[in-house]
Design an enzyme around this catalytic site. Structure first.
Site, PDB file in Angstrom:
ATOM      1  N   ASP A  13     -40.299 -16.819 -22.099  1.00  0.00           N
ATOM      2  CA  ASP A  13     -39.962 -17.318 -23.434  1.00  0.00           C
ATOM      3  C   ASP A  13     -41.154 -17.335 -24.379  1.00  0.00           C
ATOM      4  OD1 ASP A  13     -37.387 -17.763 -22.436  1.00  0.00           O
ATOM      5  OD2 ASP A  13     -37.898 -19.796 -21.802  1.00  0.00           O
ATOM      6  N   LYS A  16     -41.197 -12.460 -26.399  1.00  0.00           N
ATOM      7  CA  LYS A  16     -41.190 -11.024 -26.115  1.00  0.00           C
ATOM      8  C   LYS A  16     -40.194 -10.301 -27.012  1.00  0.00           C
ATOM      9  CE  LYS A  16     -40.291 -12.037 -21.777  1.00  0.00           C
ATOM     10  NZ  LYS A  16     -40.543 -13.492 -21.735  1.00  0.00           N
ATOM     11  N   ASN A  38     -30.640 -13.585 -16.680  1.00  0.00           N
ATOM     12  CA  ASN A  38     -31.461 -14.801 -16.724  1.00  0.00           C
ATOM     13  C   ASN A  38     -32.368 -14.780 -17.962  1.00  0.00           C
ATOM     14  OD1 ASN A  38     -32.839 -12.619 -15.581  1.00  0.00           O
ATOM     15  ND2 ASN A  38     -33.958 -13.811 -14.070  1.00  0.00           N
ATOM     16  N   GLY A  40     -33.470 -14.346 -21.887  1.00  0.00           N
ATOM     17  CA  GLY A  40     -32.905 -14.597 -23.217  1.00  0.00           C
ATOM     18  C   GLY A  40     -33.974 -14.213 -24.217  1.00  0.00           C
ATOM     19  N   HIS A  41     -33.802 -13.070 -24.861  1.00  0.00           N
ATOM     20  CA  HIS A  41     -34.820 -12.558 -25.782  1.00  0.00           C
ATOM     21  C   HIS A  41     -34.281 -12.655 -27.210  1.00  0.00           C
ATOM     22  CE1 HIS A  41     -36.720  -9.972 -22.333  1.00  0.00           C
ATOM     23  NE2 HIS A  41     -36.738 -11.265 -22.102  1.00  0.00           N
ATOM     24  N   THR A 129     -31.440 -20.191 -13.321  1.00  0.00           N
ATOM     25  CA  THR A 129     -30.498 -20.058 -14.440  1.00  0.00           C
ATOM     26  C   THR A 129     -29.057 -19.971 -13.936  1.00  0.00           C
ATOM     27  OG1 THR A 129     -30.719 -17.654 -14.407  1.00  0.00           O
ATOM     28  CG2 THR A 129     -32.211 -18.862 -15.870  1.00  0.00           C
ATOM     29  N   GLN A 224     -38.895 -12.294 -18.162  1.00  0.00           N
ATOM     30  CA  GLN A 224     -39.672 -13.350 -17.494  1.00  0.00           C
ATOM     31  C   GLN A 224     -41.180 -13.133 -17.721  1.00  0.00           C
ATOM     32  OE1 GLN A 224     -36.988 -11.814 -15.212  1.00  0.00           O
ATOM     33  NE2 GLN A 224     -35.764 -13.118 -16.484  1.00  0.00           N
ATOM     34  N   GLY A 302     -29.983 -23.213 -22.614  1.00  0.00           N
ATOM     35  CA  GLY A 302     -30.045 -24.368 -23.508  1.00  0.00           C
ATOM     36  C   GLY A 302     -30.851 -25.539 -22.956  1.00  0.00           C
ATOM     37  N   ARG A 303     -31.443 -25.367 -21.769  1.00  0.00           N
ATOM     38  CA  ARG A 303     -32.204 -26.481 -21.170  1.00  0.00           C
ATOM     39  C   ARG A 303     -33.480 -26.747 -21.967  1.00  0.00           C
ATOM     40  NH1 ARG A 303     -33.144 -24.518 -15.161  1.00  0.00           N
ATOM     41  NH2 ARG A 303     -33.357 -22.537 -16.245  1.00  0.00           N
ATOM     42  N   LYS A 331     -46.185 -18.263 -32.054  1.00  0.00           N
ATOM     43  CA  LYS A 331     -45.907 -19.676 -32.328  1.00  0.00           C
ATOM     44  C   LYS A 331     -47.144 -20.500 -32.692  1.00  0.00           C
ATOM     45  CE  LYS A 331     -41.708 -20.819 -30.567  1.00  0.00           C
ATOM     46  NZ  LYS A 331     -40.650 -21.259 -29.671  1.00  0.00           N
ATOM     47  N   THR A 414     -46.534 -15.965 -36.701  1.00  0.00           N
ATOM     48  CA  THR A 414     -46.508 -17.247 -37.423  1.00  0.00           C
ATOM     49  C   THR A 414     -45.099 -17.726 -37.805  1.00  0.00           C
ATOM     50  OG1 THR A 414     -46.868 -16.086 -39.501  1.00  0.00           O
ATOM     51  CG2 THR A 414     -48.846 -16.893 -38.361  1.00  0.00           C
TER      52      THR A 414
HETATM   53  P1  GDP Z   1     -38.604 -14.329 -24.974  1.00  0.00           P
HETATM   54  O1  GDP Z   1     -37.718 -14.675 -23.843  1.00  0.00           O
HETATM   55  O2  GDP Z   1     -40.022 -14.110 -24.545  1.00  0.00           O
HETATM   56  O3  GDP Z   1     -38.086 -13.164 -25.794  1.00  0.00           O
HETATM   57  O4  GDP Z   1     -38.635 -15.597 -25.940  1.00  0.00           O
HETATM   58  P2  GDP Z   1     -37.357 -16.492 -26.390  1.00  0.00           P
HETATM   59  O5  GDP Z   1     -36.549 -15.727 -27.339  1.00  0.00           O
HETATM   60  O6  GDP Z   1     -36.667 -17.047 -25.193  1.00  0.00           O
HETATM   61  O7  GDP Z   1     -38.095 -17.728 -27.059  1.00  0.00           O
HETATM   62  C1  GDP Z   1     -38.999 -17.567 -28.125  1.00  0.00           C
HETATM   63  C2  GDP Z   1     -38.486 -18.384 -29.303  1.00  0.00           C
HETATM   64  O8  GDP Z   1     -39.529 -18.541 -30.248  1.00  0.00           O
HETATM   65  C3  GDP Z   1     -37.365 -17.720 -30.069  1.00  0.00           C
HETATM   66  O9  GDP Z   1     -36.510 -18.699 -30.560  1.00  0.00           O
HETATM   67  C4  GDP Z   1     -38.071 -17.003 -31.209  1.00  0.00           C
HETATM   68  O10 GDP Z   1     -37.238 -16.811 -32.351  1.00  0.00           O
HETATM   69  C5  GDP Z   1     -39.166 -17.986 -31.503  1.00  0.00           C
HETATM   70  N1  GDP Z   1     -40.410 -17.406 -32.039  1.00  0.00           N
HETATM   71  C6  GDP Z   1     -41.013 -16.218 -31.733  1.00  0.00           C
HETATM   72  N2  GDP Z   1     -42.195 -16.110 -32.366  1.00  0.00           N
HETATM   73  C7  GDP Z   1     -42.360 -17.243 -33.097  1.00  0.00           C
HETATM   74  C8  GDP Z   1     -43.395 -17.749 -33.939  1.00  0.00           C
HETATM   75  O11 GDP Z   1     -44.441 -17.128 -34.133  1.00  0.00           O
HETATM   76  N3  GDP Z   1     -43.204 -18.976 -34.505  1.00  0.00           N
HETATM   77  C9  GDP Z   1     -42.085 -19.704 -34.271  1.00  0.00           C
HETATM   78  N4  GDP Z   1     -41.988 -20.898 -34.855  1.00  0.00           N
HETATM   79  N5  GDP Z   1     -41.086 -19.265 -33.480  1.00  0.00           N
HETATM   80  C10 GDP Z   1     -41.228 -18.062 -32.885  1.00  0.00           C
HETATM   81  P1  IMO Z   2     -37.198 -14.633 -20.472  1.00  0.00           P
HETATM   82  O1  IMO Z   2     -37.107 -13.141 -20.194  1.00  0.00           O
HETATM   83  C1  IMO Z   2     -37.964 -18.601 -18.844  1.00  0.00           C
HETATM   84  C2  IMO Z   2     -36.834 -19.254 -14.646  1.00  0.00           C
HETATM   85  C3  IMO Z   2     -35.727 -20.237 -14.375  1.00  0.00           C
HETATM   86  C4  IMO Z   2     -36.177 -20.771 -13.030  1.00  0.00           C
HETATM   87  C5  IMO Z   2     -36.752 -19.538 -12.350  1.00  0.00           C
HETATM   88  C6  IMO Z   2     -35.792 -18.830 -11.400  1.00  0.00           C
HETATM   89  O2  IMO Z   2     -36.282 -15.100 -21.528  1.00  0.00           O
HETATM   90  O3  IMO Z   2     -38.617 -15.039 -20.645  1.00  0.00           O
HETATM   91  P2  IMO Z   2     -33.647 -17.313 -11.827  1.00  0.00           P
HETATM   92  O4  IMO Z   2     -32.345 -17.610 -12.482  1.00  0.00           O
HETATM   93  O5  IMO Z   2     -34.382 -16.171 -12.453  1.00  0.00           O
HETATM   94  O6  IMO Z   2     -33.545 -17.151 -10.348  1.00  0.00           O
HETATM   95  O7  IMO Z   2     -34.541 -18.642 -12.059  1.00  0.00           O
HETATM   96  O8  IMO Z   2     -37.115 -18.654 -13.395  1.00  0.00           O
HETATM   97  N1  IMO Z   2     -36.485 -18.175 -15.596  1.00  0.00           N
HETATM   98  C7  IMO Z   2     -36.926 -18.108 -16.860  1.00  0.00           C
HETATM   99  N2  IMO Z   2     -37.665 -18.984 -17.580  1.00  0.00           N
HETATM  100  N3  IMO Z   2     -37.581 -17.431 -19.388  1.00  0.00           N
HETATM  101  C8  IMO Z   2     -36.876 -16.525 -18.672  1.00  0.00           C
HETATM  102  O9  IMO Z   2     -36.611 -15.284 -19.118  1.00  0.00           O
HETATM  103  C9  IMO Z   2     -36.470 -16.877 -17.363  1.00  0.00           C
HETATM  104  N4  IMO Z   2     -35.752 -16.261 -16.404  1.00  0.00           N
HETATM  105  C10 IMO Z   2     -35.786 -17.047 -15.330  1.00  0.00           C
HETATM  106  O10 IMO Z   2     -35.688 -21.241 -15.353  1.00  0.00           O
HETATM  107  O11 IMO Z   2     -37.243 -21.682 -13.207  1.00  0.00           O
HETATM  108 MG    MG Z   3     -36.390 -16.175 -23.264  1.00  0.00          MG
END
Ligand code: GDP
Ligand code: IMO
Ligand code: MG
Length: 434
Positions: A13, A16, A38, A40-41, A129, A224, A302-303, A331, A414
């Site tokens: 998270d 990416k 699992n 969520g991008h 997940t 991940q 949503g956790r 961020k 940012t």
């Molecule tokens: P990923 O799994 O690595 O693709 O990341 P996620 O999408 O799960 O979580 C990143 C969250 O941070 C998302 O809600 C993005 O919209 C948000 N985000 C990404 N870059 C920035 C940033 O520079 N600032 C802020 N405030 N939010 C960001």
């Molecule tokens: P992105 O690609 C954050 C975590 C789960 C758990 C562990 C194992 O959005 O960064 P799983 O269901 O994969 O067997 O769970 O890995 N986990 C993540 N945490 N971002 C993810 O993906 C994740 N995918 C799995 O919360 O701790």
């Molecule tokens: Mg994610």
């Protein structure tokens, strides 16, 4: 553009999705090499928010070919739902999506096995997940998994499912559960998937090799992150795939020699969803404040995400095992109100300071973080797009992180918006963009 890997430098998270979307405008192919739904991008396009789970984030760019690699595990129900939802929002998924014929399938029994396994672990549960990821990779390694190519041979499906069924029933009965699953109905459903997905199921490695031979650039999208990698992460509190850059070679059939550059994505602080060590966890009301400002709630489940200070031990470790050429720091804006910002630079354990991430989780859980304190900038940075506009303390923070990690920070983000991104001149990234 060179062929670049984008991969998480912490526990997932990191943002990416945003960075893949940013770079996808300059490539012809985006390929995912590990994990399943699992992930969520998140990608923000104007007023619209998209969360991609299985499909590479490049799908939002018309004309970009998206490839789902053999290293992924694919739940066909989840895939069809994702395709349908994108379609409803005007994103065409057609021959711009190729699915590896060697990718393994997540089937309903995997989710049931995961529930049993998590329950049995009690207080030591992983906090997965609950998508069936781990058991699907177990069936793969146990040589009883089904692959997407099996969907194309319906007459053999029932027999292919037998090995998986036998193991499933053994585990269920061992746990005192009577296994209930209609395998014949499952075989019929899978055959129907085969008919619908058939044209997309291809030799993805061959497709990638052909596109690269034409001179097209490929972005390798990791799911991940390093600390969730099954080999290099905080085992057993990891996911079950190879999330590091090495996963590209095995997860797509692209040799390491075709990877030109590796970009690690790191948050300006650290988060983690699920259980396991997070040495720099903040705790108390400050952690709540950061969670709120950063909207740190899982994009898939949503956790609430646990939040910690930037952990230089973690990101230095991720830099070493991935070989980052550059880091995108996301961020930064979330830290705007803080007067003091801490950075974890080592772990104190048994009276000595450890600078390398330990294999033994007991050490990671017992250690006391060693912090360096840096001044905050207490000014908004949201939306800044030029390095020179950043407050001096923010520049100082980014510079210090790069020193501790031992890798340049070529991108600073940012806001969630694609355009709110600082590209540092004289960085490796600037050279890729040139
Ligand atoms: P990923 O799994 O690595 O693709 O990341 P996620 O999408 O799960 O979580 C990143 C969250 O941070 C998302 O809600 C993005 O919209 C948000 N985000 C990404 N870059 C920035 C940033 O520079 N600032 C802020 N405030 N939010 C960001
Ligand atoms: P992105 O690609 C954050 C975590 C789960 C758990 C562990 C194992 O959005 O960064 P799983 O269901 O994969 O067997 O769970 O890995 N986990 C993540 N945490 N971002 C993810 O993906 C994740 N995918 C799995 O919360 O701790
Ligand atoms: Mg994610």
């Amino acid at each position: 553009m060179p062929n670049i890997v984008i991969t998480g430098a912490q526990w997932g998270d990191e943002g990416k999705g945003k960075i893949v979307d940013l770079l996808a405008a300059r490539v012809q192919v985006v390929a995912r090499y590990n994990g399943g739904h699992n992930a969520g991008h998140t990608v923000i396009l104007g007023e619209e928010k998209f969360v991609l789970h299985l499909i590479p984030s490049g799908i939002l760019h018309p004309g970009v070919l998206c490839v789902m690699g053999n290293g992924m595990v694919i739940d066909p129900w989840a895939l069809e739902t994702e395709v349908a939802e994108l379609g409803k929002r005007g994103i065409e998924v057609d021959d711009n999506l190729v699915i590896s014929d060697r990718a393994h399938l997540i089937l309903p029994h995997h989710r049931l096995l995961e529930q049993l396994s998590e329950q049995a672990r009690g207080t030591r549960k992983i906090g997965t997940t609950n998508r069936g990821i781990g058991p699907a990779y177990e069936d793969k390694a146990g040589r009883r998994g089904l692959r997407t190519c099996d969907l194309l041979r319906p007459a053999a499906l029932r027999a292919k499912l037998e090995e998986a069924r036998r193991n499933f029933e053994l585990v269920c009965r061992g746990a005192g559960h009577e296994p209930e699953l209609d395998w014949s109905a499952l075989a019929r459903e899978l055959a129907a998937f085969g008919e619908r997905l058939g044209p997309r199921i291809q030799d993805a490695a061959a497709v990638l090799h052909r596109t690269m031979a034409r001179g097209y650039s490929v972005l390798f999208e990791g799911a991940q992150a390093a600390l969730l990698d099954v080999d290099h992460g905080t085992y057993p509190f990891v996911t079950s795939s190879s999330a590091t850059a090495g996963g590209v070679a095995t997860g797509l059939g692209v040799p390491p020699t075709r990877i030109d550059a590796i970009l690690g994505i790191a948050k300006a602080y650290t988060t983690r969803v699920g259980a396991g060590p997070l040495p720099s966890e903040i705790g108390g009301s400050l952690e709540d404040e950061i969670r709120k400002r950063g909207a740190e709630y899982g994009a898939s489940t949503g956790r609430p995400r646990r939040c910690g200070w930037f952990d230089a031990v973690v990101t230095r470790y991720a830099t070493r095992i991935n070989g980052f050429d550059s880091i995108a720091l996301t961020k930064l804006d979330v830290l705007d109100p803080l007067a003091e910002i801490k950075v974890c630079v080592g772990y104190r354990h048994d009276g000595r300071v450890i600078e390398d991430f330990p294999a033994d989780l007991a050490v990671a859980e017992e250690c006391e973080p060693v912090y360096e304190s840096l001044p905050g900038w207490t000014r908004p940075t949201t939306g800044l797009r030029d390095w020179t506009d950043l407050p001096d303390a923010a520049k100082g923070y980014v510079t210090r992180l790069a020193e501790h990690v031992g890798c340049e920070i070529g991108i600073v983000s940012t806001s969630p918006d694609r355009d709110d991104t600082i590209l540092r001149r004289d960085s490796a990234v600037a050279a890729w963009f040139a």
